[in-house]
Design an enzyme around this catalytic site. Structure first.
Site, PDB file in Angstrom:
ATOM      1  N   HIS A 167      31.137  54.102  25.166  1.00 23.31           N
ATOM      2  CA  HIS A 167      30.471  53.955  26.464  1.00 23.31           C
ATOM      3  C   HIS A 167      29.466  55.102  26.492  1.00 23.31           C
ATOM      4  CE1 HIS A 167      30.468  53.087  30.955  1.00 23.31           C
ATOM      5  NE2 HIS A 167      29.652  54.104  30.802  1.00 23.31           N
ATOM      6  N   ASP A 294      32.884  42.672  29.178  1.00 19.19           N
ATOM      7  CA  ASP A 294      33.229  43.887  29.938  1.00 19.19           C
ATOM      8  C   ASP A 294      33.916  43.487  31.247  1.00 19.19           C
ATOM      9  OD1 ASP A 294      33.566  46.474  30.668  1.00 19.19           O
ATOM     10  OD2 ASP A 294      31.450  46.950  30.957  1.00 19.19           O
TER      11      ASP A 294
HETATM   12  O1  DOR Z   1      31.701  49.317  35.378  1.00 19.97           O
HETATM   13  C1  DOR Z   1      32.626  49.622  34.628  1.00 19.97           C
HETATM   14  N1  DOR Z   1      33.895  49.278  34.913  1.00 19.97           N
HETATM   15  N2  DOR Z   1      32.348  50.313  33.523  1.00 19.97           N
HETATM   16  C2  DOR Z   1      33.333  50.870  32.779  1.00 19.97           C
HETATM   17  O2  DOR Z   1      33.027  51.579  31.860  1.00 19.97           O
HETATM   18  C3  DOR Z   1      34.759  50.677  33.129  1.00 19.97           C
HETATM   19  C4  DOR Z   1      34.934  49.465  33.959  1.00 19.97           C
HETATM   20  C5  DOR Z   1      36.275  49.414  34.639  1.00 19.97           C
HETATM   21  O3  DOR Z   1      37.279  49.618  33.954  1.00 19.97           O
HETATM   22  O4  DOR Z   1      36.326  49.172  35.843  1.00 19.97           O
HETATM   23 ZN    ZN Z   2      34.191  48.346  29.765  1.00 21.92          ZN
END
Ligand code: DOR
Ligand code: ZN
Length: 413
Positions: A167, A294
């Site tokens: 990340h 994601d």
């Molecule tokens: O927006 C995000 N949500 N980016 C991340 O790196 C983690 C993820 C989460 O786990 O909620």
């Molecule tokens: Zn992620």
């Protein structure tokens, strides 16, 4: 044996396909197309610690609804998944939850890199699909932002032949921008706090580490033209680096804040239309290697909080394939490229054994995304209201034929 009759395949020909199974079934697939099931290399299924947002029962149903046969789950849990023993406990819970819903979803787990636990990397090859490094902080407490620890992660992972997935946002830059813009409270400030420069600085650092130590590097959720330029040139000089893009950076941009506010707060943040265009160009020219959803579910209540308290993340495991099929329908993507990005390249980057998991898609099915049709426990999506052409209608997963309904998934034996 499952026999899929009259099905269109990736090369456009119509065939009958036989798939190993304990059951004997004949499926008339006239009008449908058979594709390798999607592998989702980036999900946050929230176990252990945030099961009220998602667990592997709801997530497995969402994965099936999205034509997904395999996922790689991230380690930002409570407690964080930063040791082999944490990976083993997580696996035990997952296997129990998957057995409860009778869905043989395949999965790999990431080991989270964390100061004080870096020796765990040495024992990780038998337990983890790769090492996840949060170079900038996001949801949860995982963070490796000191150069000495980062060097150690890349060195240890290279020795074990493990992928390092990053990340990439520079923590110090994000913190500084956050202080500068502290008086702004509207959600769109998120994209200015976590600007492309912060991502580019972290990507530069990650590439340099991979180059120095010969580590296989995946840069996750690449979202800006600046990062893409750096990655293109690293690839051209032979760095072992791979690029992931997410559906939200491909299908949404900063214009979405007006309608969705904090619901589209995500890290890295949505970018402007120029960056989004650059990402599609990188899909076309081969710079992007894979699409990961994601999938990061948060509840509506959490998202309705003020900007600074609302968590970042967007659910995506079940809508990534329909969004991409719709892009194919609109001529923005070829079906062959879709399969490279959602299956072939991921299989090769992570050296996965070839699977016999498939998804049947109806490329002409038109359906509007509705929150009430979603399987994810968080129950909402920023794609709600979009009418998409091209949907998965069934999967063949580990020899099981699974129909995909608008709401339930029906397993036939
Ligand atoms: O927006 C995000 N949500 N980016 C991340 O790196 C983690 C993820 C989460 O786990 O909620
Ligand atoms: Zn992620």
């Amino acid at each position: 044996m499952i026999e899929i009759v009259d099905v269109e395949t990736l090369d456009g020909s119509k065939r009958s396909i036989q798939i190993e199974s304990e059951t004997s079934q004949r499926i008339d697939a006239n009008g449908l197309t058979l594709l390798p099931a999607r592998i989702d290399p980036h999900v946050h299924f929230r176990v252990p610690g945030a099961e009220y947002k998602e667990d592997w029962r709801s997530a497995a149903k969402a994965a099936i609804a999205g034509g997904v046969s395999m996922v790689f789950d991230m380690p930002n849990n409570t407690p964080n998944c930063t040791s082999v023993s944490a990976l083993q406990s997580k696996r035990a819970i997952i296997d129990r939850q998957l057995a409860e819903v009778g869905i043989p979803l395949q999965y790999g787990l990431y080991l989270g890199a964390e100061h004080g636990h870096l020796h765990e990397i040495d024992a990780a090859p038998d337990h983890a699909v790769g090492i996840k490094v949060f170079m900038g902080s996001s949801t949860g407490t995982l963070l490796v932002d000191d150069d000495v620890s980062l060097d150690e992660v890349f060195t240890r992972a290279a020795k074990q032949g493990l992928v390092v997935s990053v990340h990439a946002e520079d923590e110090a830059m994000v913190q500084a921008r956050s202080r500068q813009l502290a008086s702004e409270t509207q959600p769109d400030v998120h994209s200015r706090i976590r600007n492309p420069e912060a991502a580019a600085v972290a990507v530069t650092k990650a590439i340099a580490l991979a180059e120095r130590h010969g580590t296989k590097l995946c840069v996750l959720h690449v979202s800006s033209a600046q990062e893409l330029k750096l990655l293109r040139s690293a690839k051209a000089r032979g760095v072992d680096v791979f690029v992931e893009a997410t559906p939200h950076h491909l299908f949404l941009d900063t214009s979405a804040y007006a309608k969705w506010g904090n619901h589209v707060k995500v890290n890295p943040p949505l970018r402007d239309a120029t960056d989004r265009k650059a990402l599609w160009e990188a899909i076309a020219d081969g710079t992007v290697d894979m699409i990961g959803s994601d999938h990061a579910p948060h509840t509506q209540e959490e998202k309705k909080q003020p900007y600074t308290s609302a968590p970042a993340g967007i659910a995506g495991v079940e809508l990534t394939l329909p969004l991409l099929l719709d892009a194919c329908h609109q001529g923005q993507l070829s079906l062959k490229r879709l399969v490279q990005l959602t299956h072939d390249n991921i299989e090769s980057i992570f050296a996965l054994p070839a699977s016999d998991d498939w998804v049947l898609v109806d490329r002409n099915l038109v359906r509007t995304v509705k929150d009430e049709d979603l399987e994810t426990k968080c129950g909402w999506s920023p794609y709600a209201g979009m009418t998409l052409t091209g949907w998965p209608v069934a999967m063949i997963l580990q020899g099981k034929y699974i129909e995909i309904g608008a709401k339930e998934c029906l397993i036939t034996h």
